[in-house]
Scaffold this active site. Sequence first.
Site, PDB file in Angstrom:
ATOM      1  N   GLU A 101      44.021  38.212   1.953  1.00 45.84           N
ATOM      2  CA  GLU A 101      44.850  38.402   0.756  1.00 45.84           C
ATOM      3  C   GLU A 101      45.487  39.794   0.837  1.00 45.84           C
ATOM      4  O   GLU A 101      44.857  40.787   0.470  1.00 45.84           O
ATOM      5  CB  GLU A 101      44.012  38.244  -0.523  1.00 45.84           C
ATOM      6  CG  GLU A 101      42.622  38.856  -0.465  1.00 45.84           C
ATOM      7  CD  GLU A 101      42.065  39.283  -1.809  1.00 45.84           C
ATOM      8  OE1 GLU A 101      42.389  38.679  -2.825  1.00 45.84           O
ATOM      9  OE2 GLU A 101      41.301  40.278  -1.827  1.00 45.84           O
ATOM     10  N   HIS A 134      36.866  41.019  -3.382  1.00 42.10           N
ATOM     11  CA  HIS A 134      38.243  40.735  -3.811  1.00 42.10           C
ATOM     12  C   HIS A 134      38.997  42.055  -3.972  1.00 42.10           C
ATOM     13  O   HIS A 134      38.415  43.067  -4.372  1.00 42.10           O
ATOM     14  CB  HIS A 134      38.249  39.959  -5.133  1.00 42.10           C
ATOM     15  CG  HIS A 134      39.613  39.474  -5.489  1.00 42.10           C
ATOM     16  ND1 HIS A 134      40.549  40.290  -6.081  1.00 42.10           N
ATOM     17  CD2 HIS A 134      40.211  38.282  -5.295  1.00 42.10           C
ATOM     18  CE1 HIS A 134      41.675  39.600  -6.241  1.00 42.10           C
ATOM     19  NE2 HIS A 134      41.485  38.371  -5.773  1.00 42.10           N
TER      20      HIS A 134
HETATM   21  P1  13P Z   1      47.786  35.517  -7.604  1.00 42.54           P
HETATM   22  O1  13P Z   1      47.748  34.079  -7.149  1.00 42.54           O
HETATM   23  O2  13P Z   1      47.866  35.659  -9.092  1.00 42.54           O
HETATM   24  O3  13P Z   1      48.812  36.322  -6.851  1.00 42.54           O
HETATM   25  O4  13P Z   1      46.350  36.136  -7.239  1.00 42.54           O
HETATM   26  C1  13P Z   1      45.872  35.829  -5.953  1.00 42.54           C
HETATM   27  C2  13P Z   1      44.723  36.575  -5.505  1.00 42.54           C
HETATM   28  O5  13P Z   1      43.988  37.241  -6.206  1.00 42.54           O
HETATM   29  C3  13P Z   1      44.538  36.453  -4.078  1.00 42.54           C
HETATM   30  O6  13P Z   1      43.311  36.633  -3.685  1.00 42.54           O
END
Ligand code: 13P
Length: 250
Positions: free
Chosen positions: A165, A95
Site C-alpha cells: 500500500e 498499516h
Molecule cells: P483507501 O481505499 O481509502 O485509499 O484506503 C486504502 C488503504 O488504507 C490501503 O491500505
Amino acid sequence: MKSIVVANWKMNPATFKEARKLFEATRKAAESAKNVAVIVAPPAIFLRELSVGYKGKRLSFAAQNAHYEAGGAFTGEISMSEARDAKCSSVIIGHAERRGMGEENDDTRRKVVAALTIGLTPVLCVGERTRSQSGEHFEFVREQLVAGFADVPPAKIPRVIIVYEPVWAIGAERPMNARDMHEMAIFIRKTVVDRYGQGGMNLKILYGGSIDESNAEDMIQNGDVNGLLVGRASTDAEKFSALVSALGAL
Ligand code: 13P
C-alpha cells in the site's frame, strides 16, 4: 480466479446501528460472489457483536491492529488473543496509518510472530511514503519486509499475507498503475525468497490504495496480486457490493 478482499473500515461508521447495516450489505455481497474471500475489519468496539452473530462461512473477520504482548498495562490496545476470542482469523499489522502514529518495523516484526503463534493470519502492510526517480522506495519496502519476516519460521512464511500500500495512493484520487504493482509484486517475492527462502514464492500479495468498483478488476487482472485491501469503498455499501461482484465475475 479466487481473490481476497479486505474491507478495512478504519474508524467508521459512527454508530453500531450503521455498522450493522453496512455489515449486512457486506455479507450479502460476500455470499453472492463465491470466488471472493471477504475479510471484514471493523473497529474493535463493533467486532464481537458482528462476528458472533455471523454463522456463515463466506466471510471472515480481522482486527485492524493488535499488540504483540499477551496482556498487561497497554491502555487503548487489544491483544492477539482478545482478537482471536472475538472470532478474528486475521489481523492487519503495520498499516500505513498505524505506522504514521509511530509504529515501527520492530513493532511489526513482533506482531507478525505474535499473530502466527496464536493462530491468526498476519496481514502485513508495507509501502513507501513517496517515490522518486532514483527508486529508493524499493529499499524502503525491502527493509519493511526484512523486518516483518525476521522471526517467522520458514515453514510459516506462506501464511503471511502481504499488502503493498504505497502511502501516496491511500485516500487519493486513483490507485497506482497496475503495471507498477506487477513490478512491485515481483520485487516483494524476490526479496522474501532471497532473504528467507522458497516459502516467499507462495506469498499472497494484495494491493491497497484508492481501490473502488471502477478499478478493482484492472488491478486484479494486471497487477499480479491475489487481492485488494479496500478503505473508503468498503464503507459504502453500494460501491463495495459492485466491487465484489466485479471480482466475482472474473
Ligand atoms: P483507501 O481505499 O481509502 O485509499 O484506503 C486504502 C488503504 O488504507 C490501503 O491500505
